[in-house]
Design a protein around this motif. Structure first.
Motif, short mmCIF file in Angstrom:
data_model
loop_
_atom_site.label_atom_id
_atom_site.label_comp_id
_atom_site.label_asym_id
_atom_site.label_seq_id
_atom_site.Cartn_x
_atom_site.Cartn_y
_atom_site.Cartn_z
N VAL A 37 12.01 15.11 82.51
CA VAL A 37 11.89 16.41 81.84
C VAL A 37 11.73 16.24 80.33
CG1 VAL A 37 14.38 16.72 81.55
CG2 VAL A 37 12.88 18.72 81.70
N GLY A 38 12.32 15.18 79.76
CA GLY A 38 12.16 14.95 78.32
C GLY A 38 10.72 14.69 77.94
N TYR A 39 10.03 13.88 78.75
CA TYR A 39 8.61 13.63 78.51
C TYR A 39 7.81 14.93 78.61
CZ TYR A 39 9.73 8.69 79.34
OH TYR A 39 10.27 7.42 79.27
N THR A 40 8.17 15.77 79.57
CA THR A 40 7.42 17.00 79.80
C THR A 40 7.55 17.95 78.63
OG1 THR A 40 7.80 16.78 82.18
CG2 THR A 40 7.12 18.95 81.36
N PHE A 41 8.77 18.15 78.14
CA PHE A 41 8.94 19.06 77.00
C PHE A 41 8.30 18.51 75.73
CE2 PHE A 41 12.28 21.05 79.61
CZ PHE A 41 11.97 22.38 79.39
N ALA A 42 8.34 17.20 75.57
CA ALA A 42 7.66 16.61 74.41
C ALA A 42 6.15 16.83 74.51
CB ALA A 42 7.97 15.12 74.32
N THR A 43 5.62 16.74 75.72
CA THR A 43 4.18 16.97 75.93
C THR A 43 3.83 18.43 75.65
OG1 THR A 43 4.16 15.23 77.61
CG2 THR A 43 2.29 16.74 77.56
N LEU A 44 4.68 19.35 76.09
CA LEU A 44 4.43 20.77 75.84
C LEU A 44 4.46 21.06 74.33
CD1 LEU A 44 6.56 22.37 78.70
CD2 LEU A 44 4.07 22.26 78.54
N PHE A 45 5.40 20.45 73.63
CA PHE A 45 5.44 20.63 72.17
C PHE A 45 4.18 20.07 71.53
CE2 PHE A 45 6.27 19.00 67.94
CZ PHE A 45 6.81 20.10 67.30
N ALA A 46 3.75 18.88 71.99
CA ALA A 46 2.54 18.28 71.45
C ALA A 46 1.33 19.17 71.73
CB ALA A 46 2.33 16.89 72.04
N ALA A 47 1.28 19.78 72.91
CA ALA A 47 0.16 20.67 73.25
C ALA A 47 0.13 21.86 72.30
CB ALA A 47 0.29 21.15 74.69
N PHE A 48 1.30 22.43 72.01
CA PHE A 48 1.34 23.55 71.06
C PHE A 48 0.88 23.11 69.67
CE2 PHE A 48 3.44 25.85 67.65
CZ PHE A 48 3.15 27.17 67.97
N GLY A 49 1.40 21.98 69.20
CA GLY A 49 1.03 21.50 67.86
C GLY A 49 -0.44 21.17 67.74
N ILE A 50 -0.99 20.53 68.78
CA ILE A 50 -2.41 20.18 68.74
C ILE A 50 -3.27 21.42 68.75
CG2 ILE A 50 -4.25 19.10 70.10
CD1 ILE A 50 -2.10 17.06 71.02
N ALA A 51 -2.95 22.38 69.63
CA ALA A 51 -3.74 23.62 69.69
C ALA A 51 -3.62 24.41 68.39
CB ALA A 51 -3.28 24.47 70.87
N TYR A 52 -2.43 24.46 67.80
CA TYR A 52 -2.23 25.19 66.54
C TYR A 52 -3.05 24.56 65.42
CZ TYR A 52 0.09 27.07 62.41
OH TYR A 52 0.34 27.67 61.21
N ARG A 53 -2.93 23.25 65.28
CA ARG A 53 -3.65 22.60 64.18
C ARG A 53 -5.15 22.65 64.41
NH1 ARG A 53 -2.88 16.38 61.91
NH2 ARG A 53 -4.36 16.61 60.19
N TYR A 54 -5.58 22.50 65.65
CA TYR A 54 -7.02 22.55 65.93
C TYR A 54 -7.58 23.94 65.64
CZ TYR A 54 -11.23 20.80 68.23
OH TYR A 54 -12.50 20.36 68.49
N ALA A 55 -6.82 24.98 66.01
CA ALA A 55 -7.26 26.34 65.74
C ALA A 55 -7.32 26.61 64.24
CB ALA A 55 -6.33 27.35 66.41
N MET A 56 -6.35 26.10 63.48
CA MET A 56 -6.38 26.26 62.03
C MET A 56 -7.59 25.54 61.44
SD MET A 56 -3.94 28.17 60.81
CE MET A 56 -3.83 27.65 59.10
N TRP A 57 -7.88 24.36 61.96
CA TRP A 57 -9.02 23.58 61.47
C TRP A 57 -10.33 24.29 61.75
CZ3 TRP A 57 -12.36 20.21 64.60
CH2 TRP A 57 -13.22 19.42 63.83
N LEU A 58 -10.46 24.86 62.95
CA LEU A 58 -11.70 25.53 63.32
C LEU A 58 -11.90 26.86 62.59
CD1 LEU A 58 -12.09 25.01 67.18
CD2 LEU A 58 -13.32 23.88 65.32
N GLN A 59 -10.84 27.40 62.01
CA GLN A 59 -10.97 28.67 61.29
C GLN A 59 -11.40 28.49 59.84
OE1 GLN A 59 -8.00 31.97 62.58
NE2 GLN A 59 -6.94 30.05 62.97
N ARG A 60 -11.43 27.26 59.37
CA ARG A 60 -11.95 27.02 58.03
C ARG A 60 -13.45 27.32 58.03
NH1 ARG A 60 -10.56 21.01 56.83
NH2 ARG A 60 -11.82 21.50 55.00
N PRO A 61 -13.95 28.08 57.07
CA PRO A 61 -15.37 28.49 57.10
C PRO A 61 -16.35 27.34 57.28
CG PRO A 61 -14.21 29.78 55.46
CD PRO A 61 -13.23 28.75 55.96
#
Length: 355
Positions: A37-61
């Motif tokens: 379960v520790g690996y799973t929650f770390a993966t879920l956190f990584a998924a959130f961080g990756i999606a957040y940063r990627y979305a911020m990057w793609l919103q730059r003009p």
């Protein structure tokens, strides 16, 4: 603020989708191993961080326009079939073989290629097992035979003592060997290459290698413990390995390894540049010489306006400063400086002095 909210929503959506797939793929957690379960929650956190940063990057003009225009060009109806073939060719050359790194040097290419394929192999084995998507069961009619279980469905069978079983059950060992070899080559370059040593930063260049090395070595130590040491110190090694893996997953969205997720967008950029070279060029509004693609100049003007930069000219013919080629910009700069010198009373113009 709206960009952050939008990026956070993408992060939440990505995390929710992954969590749903874990529940669904493990048959409502029936095949999920609670010890992981520790690996799973770390993966879920990584998924959130990756999606957040990627979305911020793609919103730059600039990034948004490059990304959107690149994929529009790939899927143009008049060149769709050829573009798909070219996309596959570039994917194999750029990602599977890393030809763009080979041009920087064989040693650098070998380090990158070994680390990349070691990580891909390790992730392809680890995540399906952790999420409960893939498992193995003993055949009730023959205890020397294993059956693969994929999303709850029984798949291929193989004998425990077969070569196939040996390769499959030691897949993470082979991945660790690849990663360790790549890390050693990369560290060697960073120690003997003066240019690399002068520019490197611990957080961006050394820490990723240390984390990959730690994950690989602790994984090999687990294998050595239950294979040759009768499980000696296995509990401690399991915790140590879990700590290194979880820390790597938590750090993944914030460090240099994030470029793994940014790199595919480069395919669209390469198509953008190719189409620009084939289409009508932009001609300088001062000397009438071609200097870039017209598509690129128009998109550059659009991005500058989105960023709040205004380089419009009063001259209706020239319209915008971006329509002036680099050579003419230097000439205009020198001309403007000369006019300023001429306006200073009692000051000799540099042009007159040189004459």
């Amino acid at each position: 603020m709206k960009f952050k909210v939008r990026a956070a929503l993408w992060g939440v959506l990505t995390t929710a989708v992954l969590a749903g797939l874990i529940v669904l793929g493990s048959r409502n957690l029936a095949d999920f191993d609670a010890a992981l379960v520790g690996y799973t929650f770390a993966t879920l956190f990584a998924a959130f961080g990756i999606a957040y940063r990627y979305a911020m990057w793609l919103q730059r003009p600039p990034t948004a326009l490059y990304f959107q225009r690149g994929w529009q060009l790939i899927f143009r109806p008049d060149h769709f079939a050829g573009n798909i073939v070219e996309l596959a060719r570039r994917f194999i050359g750029g990602f599977a073989i890393n030809t763009f790194i080979w041009r920087r040097g064989p040693s650098r290419w070998a380090a990158h290629w070994l680390i990349m394929w070691g990580c891909i192999l390790g992730c392809a084995v680890t995540f399906p097992l952790v999420f409960g998507w893939v498992g193995f069961e003993t055949d009730p009619h023959d205890l020397d035979v294993y059956q693969t279980v994929v999303f709850g469905f029984h798949g291929a069978s193989f004998r425990i003592e077969s070569v196939f079983a040996f390769l499959i059950f030691h897949a993470l060992v082979w991945a660790s060997f690849l990663v360790i070899a790549g890390v050693m080559l990369a560290m060697r370059r960073r120690m003997i290459d003066r240019d690399a040593a002068a520019l490197q930063h611990f957080g961006e260049d050394i820490l990723p290698l240390v984390l990959l090395f730690a994950v690989s070595v602790t994984g090999l130590m687990l294998t050595a413990s239950y294979t040759w040491m009768r499980g000696y110190a296995y509990d401690f090694l399991a915790i140590l390995h879990a700590v290194t893996v979880i820390f790597t997953l938590l750090w993944l969205p914030f460090g240099k390894l994030f470029h793994i997720f940014m790199r595919p967008a480069q395919l669209g950029v390469s198509f953008y540049k190719d189409v620009g070279r084939r289409t009508a060029p932009a001609r300088c509004r001062r000397c009438d010489e071609p200097f870039a693609s017209e598509m690129h100049i128009r998109d550059l003007i659009t991005v500058e306006r989105q960023l709040g930069y205004s380089y419009e000219l009063d001259d209706a013919k020239r319209e915008h400063y971006q329509w002036i080629c680099p050579r003419c910009r230097r000439i205009l700069f020198a001309t403007a400086q000369g006019r300023l010198w001429d306006k200073q009373p009692g000051v000799t113009s540099p042009v007159e002095t040189m004459a």
